[in-house]
Design an enzyme around this catalytic site. Structure first.
Site, PDB file in Angstrom:
ATOM      1  N   GLU A  33       0.698  -1.172  -0.146  1.00 17.01           N
ATOM      2  CA  GLU A  33      -0.062  -0.123   0.103  1.00 17.01           C
ATOM      3  C   GLU A  33       0.990   1.543  -0.080  1.00 17.01           C
ATOM      4  O   GLU A  33       2.089   1.267   0.626  1.00 17.01           O
ATOM      5  CB  GLU A  33      -0.968  -0.174   1.136  1.00 17.01           C
ATOM      6  CG  GLU A  33      -1.920  -1.026   1.149  1.00 17.01           C
ATOM      7  CD  GLU A  33      -2.958  -0.993   2.198  1.00 17.01           C
ATOM      8  OE1 GLU A  33      -2.780  -0.195   3.041  1.00 17.01           O
ATOM      9  OE2 GLU A  33      -3.929  -1.847   2.445  1.00 17.01           O
ATOM     10  N   HIS A 121      -7.132  10.214 -25.991  1.00 13.00           N
ATOM     11  CA  HIS A 121      -7.713   9.535 -27.135  1.00 13.00           C
ATOM     12  C   HIS A 121      -8.798  10.339 -27.461  1.00 13.00           C
ATOM     13  O   HIS A 121      -9.226  10.349 -28.869  1.00 13.00           O
ATOM     14  CB  HIS A 121      -7.949   8.165 -26.678  1.00 13.00           C
ATOM     15  CG  HIS A 121      -8.447   7.240 -27.777  1.00 13.00           C
ATOM     16  ND1 HIS A 121      -7.724   6.853 -28.847  1.00 13.00           N
ATOM     17  CD2 HIS A 121      -9.563   6.576 -27.939  1.00 13.00           C
ATOM     18  CE1 HIS A 121      -8.264   6.126 -29.657  1.00 13.00           C
ATOM     19  NE2 HIS A 121      -9.341   6.054 -29.182  1.00 13.00           N
ATOM     20  N   ASP A 159      -4.365   8.004 -40.477  1.00 14.66           N
ATOM     21  CA  ASP A 159      -5.830   7.956 -40.761  1.00 14.66           C
ATOM     22  C   ASP A 159      -6.700   9.393 -40.644  1.00 14.66           C
ATOM     23  O   ASP A 159      -5.962  10.198 -40.074  1.00 14.66           O
ATOM     24  CB  ASP A 159      -6.594   6.909 -40.186  1.00 14.66           C
ATOM     25  CG  ASP A 159      -6.498   6.986 -38.578  1.00 14.66           C
ATOM     26  OD1 ASP A 159      -6.751   8.247 -38.052  1.00 14.66           O
ATOM     27  OD2 ASP A 159      -5.880   6.025 -38.158  1.00 14.66           O
ATOM     28  N   LYS A 182      -7.822   4.355 -45.923  1.00 17.29           N
ATOM     29  CA  LYS A 182      -7.618   2.873 -45.432  1.00 17.29           C
ATOM     30  C   LYS A 182      -8.533   2.459 -46.237  1.00 17.29           C
ATOM     31  O   LYS A 182      -9.757   2.555 -46.155  1.00 17.29           O
ATOM     32  CB  LYS A 182      -7.669   2.634 -44.051  1.00 17.29           C
ATOM     33  CG  LYS A 182      -6.451   2.938 -43.407  1.00 17.29           C
ATOM     34  CD  LYS A 182      -6.664   2.585 -41.845  1.00 17.29           C
ATOM     35  CE  LYS A 182      -5.196   3.013 -41.253  1.00 17.29           C
ATOM     36  NZ  LYS A 182      -5.423   2.529 -39.561  1.00 17.29           N
ATOM     37  N   THR A 216       0.671  -0.327 -37.788  1.00 14.66           N
ATOM     38  CA  THR A 216       0.097   0.420 -38.658  1.00 14.66           C
ATOM     39  C   THR A 216       1.142   1.592 -39.318  1.00 14.66           C
ATOM     40  O   THR A 216       1.497   1.615 -40.359  1.00 14.66           O
ATOM     41  CB  THR A 216      -1.107   1.454 -38.055  1.00 14.66           C
ATOM     42  OG1 THR A 216      -2.248   0.599 -37.817  1.00 14.66           O
ATOM     43  CG2 THR A 216      -1.365   2.512 -39.062  1.00 14.66           C
TER      44      THR A 216
END
Length: 284
Positions: A33, A121, A159, A182, A216
């Protein structure tokens, strides 16, 4: 004043050149902890904590730091999270799933008045945070790092969804930008094509938010080389990197670089200047 969490220790030395670091004690009990103690007093503080692996440990530590600061009398708490764990879990895809990033945002909002994250994101998920929430894209430091390597260059997004990142970097450098389109050829094959740009004889920078497996980026680099690109550089804000990904991507491109939101051996671009500009409004 700044408090530096365990997940941001790699940023502490650089931050200390521009601001005061609050004296704190952070350690583990024998059972694992966390223990936190704030050794100074004040009214306003900025906590810096990146929540890469071990994600849960870094998140719990962030909450405990917030509680300790409130207990010590601090009234306004700002939180800078270079990499926010669970940010990709932003939707329900199967019945019974949580929206994990929502839970994280609400938890952080229990203690922190303002939240600053780097290249999250899905920026819309910042709405889950109950206070002021800001998404910072480190376009300036990325652009400056690659400026001398992109004469007659081009900036590409892997992309359409990442096009805004390519645009920001390209605009700073005064360069052309575009993205890959793509097209799925079969269940296992995807065709990638740069849209409306000629890459022959040019240096190309591919920009994205996260690199995990790197598949990618490797495929994009191969296509650019086949089309006659001179050099291919790859950059991302967050180097999550699955095992072996750094080596695989590095072999496929002329240079791989990420920012230091997560410490890795290719974290060549510091976000500290962006922290100073965005939170402290320090000109640099």
């Amino acid at each position: 004043m700044f408090v530096i969490g365990s997940g941001a220790k790699h940023l502490e030395e650089e931050i200390s050149k521009n601001a005061k670091i609050l004296k704190t004690e952070i350690k583990k009990f024998p059972d694992g902890e966390k223990y936190v103690r704030i050794l100074e007093h004040g009214e306003e503080v900025i906590v810096v904590q990146s929540t890469y692996r071990p994600q849960d440990e870094h998140l719990i530590e962030t909450i405990i730091i917030g509680d300790a600061l409130k207990e010590a009398g601090f009234e306004k708490l700002k939180l800078v999270v270079p990499y926010l764990a669970y940010s990709r879990q932003d939707r329900v895809t199967k019945e019974g799933e949580p929206i994990s990033v929502r839970a994280i945002m609400k938890m952080l909002g229990l203690y922190y008045d303002e939240l600053y994250v780097f290249d999250i994101h899905n920026p819309k998920t910042l709405d889950f945070f109950p206070g002021k929430a800001v998404n910072i894209y480190p376009a300036k430091v990325i652009a400056e790092y690659f400026r001398d390597k992109l004469e007659n260059g081009l900036v590409l997004a892997p992309d359409r969804g990442a096009l805004e990142r390519a645009k920001e970097v390209a605009n700073i450098l005064g360069l052309e930008y575009s993205h890959f389109e793509k097209e799925r050829i079969s269940p296992t094959e995807v065709k990638m094509t740069p849209v409306d740009v000629n890459v022959k004889g040019r240096n190309v920078l591919i920009v994205d938010d996260i690199i995990s497996t790197g598949g990618t980026m490797i495929r994009a680099a191969e296509i650019l080389k086949d089309l006659g690109a001179e050099k291919v550089f790859v950059v991302a804000t967050h180097g999550v990197f699955a095992e072996g990904a750094i080596e695989r991507v590095s072999k496929a491109v002329d240079e791989l670089a990420v920012t230091n939101t997560i410490p890795t051996k290719v974290s060549k671009i510091s976000i500290v200047p962006e922290i100073m500009r965005s939170i402290l409004e320090v000109k640099s």
